[in-house]
Enzyme design. Structure first.
Site, short mmCIF file in Angstrom:
data_model
loop_
_atom_site.label_atom_id
_atom_site.label_comp_id
_atom_site.label_asym_id
_atom_site.label_seq_id
_atom_site.Cartn_x
_atom_site.Cartn_y
_atom_site.Cartn_z
N SER A 14 0.81 -1.22 0.00
CA SER A 14 0.00 0.00 0.00
C SER A 14 0.85 1.27 0.00
CB SER A 14 -0.96 0.00 1.20
OG SER A 14 -0.26 -0.14 2.42
N PHE A 87 11.63 -8.40 4.79
CA PHE A 87 11.90 -9.03 3.49
C PHE A 87 12.89 -8.26 2.64
CE2 PHE A 87 7.29 -9.88 4.46
CZ PHE A 87 7.51 -11.13 5.02
N LYS A 109 9.47 1.48 7.54
CA LYS A 109 9.41 1.87 8.95
C LYS A 109 9.70 0.67 9.84
CE LYS A 109 6.18 5.40 7.54
NZ LYS A 109 6.46 5.31 6.11
N LYS A 194 7.43 4.30 16.54
CA LYS A 194 6.00 4.65 16.65
C LYS A 194 5.12 3.44 16.35
CE LYS A 194 5.32 5.24 11.96
NZ LYS A 194 4.25 4.87 11.05
N SER A 257 -4.42 2.25 10.76
CA SER A 257 -3.15 1.76 11.30
C SER A 257 -3.16 0.25 11.47
CB SER A 257 -2.87 2.42 12.66
OG SER A 257 -1.75 1.82 13.28
N ARG A 258 -2.33 -0.43 10.68
CA ARG A 258 -2.27 -1.89 10.78
C ARG A 258 -1.61 -2.32 12.08
NH1 ARG A 258 1.21 -2.77 5.41
NH2 ARG A 258 -0.28 -1.17 4.80
#
Length: 333
Positions: A14, A87, A109, A194, A257-258
């Site tokens: 995404s 990965f 991130k 974060k 937010s995943r």
């Protein structure tokens, strides 16, 4: 530096999709590497990524899509990596084209597990890329809101101001505002940390804690982040700026937010494996919690990190989330 430099994005998720969308607002051609050949075919025929941000429609004549990492690296001057940190090294092992003289910006991130380093340090130490050719793209910004063209903000960090400004210009649009920073280490660590705090916010929500506790948790999180980053790289920075506090808040509170979603599932009783299978997306905070916890153990001077410790205990030490977070409530102020 010339504005004609060619950009390429590496990654098919995404955030990679959102960055390609931003670049196509300013570039006639954008290179795009992803390993999923079916997704490439779908984008070429249907003009959108079938798996991520499918509402974004591309003008395919602007895209140079390829499943060959060597092709995209050899053709482009500025490479933006948006491959999940877990990965990244696997993908880089496929590379035989030289990274010498390339400008590399990380939109990742997380921490590279093979070396325990943030992405910029990994490229510097493993591939001998000078720090003036390394940069970071950080928020506060969710890919889903970029897809909807909602006003969003990015911070572009690089030791070389001209390179930071060039990348910022090419990501800017009516709905994307950019600023530059020279705190490449601090902004990248903030982007990694974060996610851990967002995961903590999710766990707390899943356990039934309300907004009052969440506000205390986030207040403590930004101070903990400040202590951690200061120990890693001491320099003059305002931890309340949007690249640090803003990015923390949007990741901790947003429905997109995943990491918060992943934590929420853990708080509700899912095992780590079942939460990962259910989400079908990478929650960088899971990997970051292990790396950040191990890394702080190597600091010459101890740093107080009760939130990181609590998340690590739940995820990696089979700690009972309800009990661990009850103990955490007594360590916050």
């Amino acid at each position: 530096m010339s504005k004609e430099l060619k950009f390429a994005v590496l990654g098919g998720g995404s955030w990679a999709t959102a960055i390609v969308k931003m670049l196509t607002e300013n570039q006639e051609k954008v290179g795009w590497y992803m390993r999923n050949t079916e997704a490439i075919s779908h984008i070429e025929n249907e003009k959108h990524n079938p798996n991520y941000l499918s509402s974004v429609e591309f003008h395919t004549e602007q895209l140079e899509l390829t499943e060959d990492i060597d092709t995209v690296v050899s053709k482009a001057d500025i490479l933006i990596f948006a491959i999940p940190s877990a990965f990244l090294e696997t993908e880089l092992k496929k590379l035989s084209a030289s990274l010498a003289h390339k400008v590399i910006f990380s939109a990742i991130k997380g921490i590279v597990p093979e070396t325990g380093l943030i992405v910029g340090e990994h490229f510097h130490d493993t591939y001998n890329i000078p720090f003036e050719n390394i940069g970071v793209i950080t928020g506060p910004c969710h890919a889903e809101e970029v897809a909807l063209e909602r006003l969003s903000y990015l911070t572009i960090a690089c030791a070389d101001k001209d390179k930071a400004e060039l990348v910022a210009q090419n990501l800017s649009s009516d709905y994307i505002k950019t600023k530059i920073s020279d705190d490449i280490i601090g902004t990248e660590y903030a982007a990694m940390l974060k996610n851990i705090y967002a995961l903590a916010a999710g766990i707390a929500h899943g356990l039934g804690y309300g907004d009052n506790f969440q506000s205390v948790l986030m207040s403590n999180a930004i101070r903990e982040m400040g202590r951690y980053i200061k120990r890693v790289h001491k320099m003059k920075r305002n931890i309340n700026n949007s690249a640090y506090l803003g990015d923390l808040l949007v990741t901790g509170y947003s429905v997109f937010s995943r990491n918060r979603m992943f934590g929420n599932m853990i708080g509700k009783g899912y095992t780590v494996k079942s939460a990962q299978m259910e989400m079908k997306m990478i929650a960088e905070g899971y990997y970051a919690a292990e790396s950040a916890y191990k890394m702080k153990g190597k600091f010459k001077k101890k740093v107080k990190t009760p939130i990181i410790d609590a998340v690590h205990k739940v995820l990696y030490e089979n700690g009972n989330a309800k009990k661990v977070f009850k103990e955490l409530t007594h360590k916050l102020d």
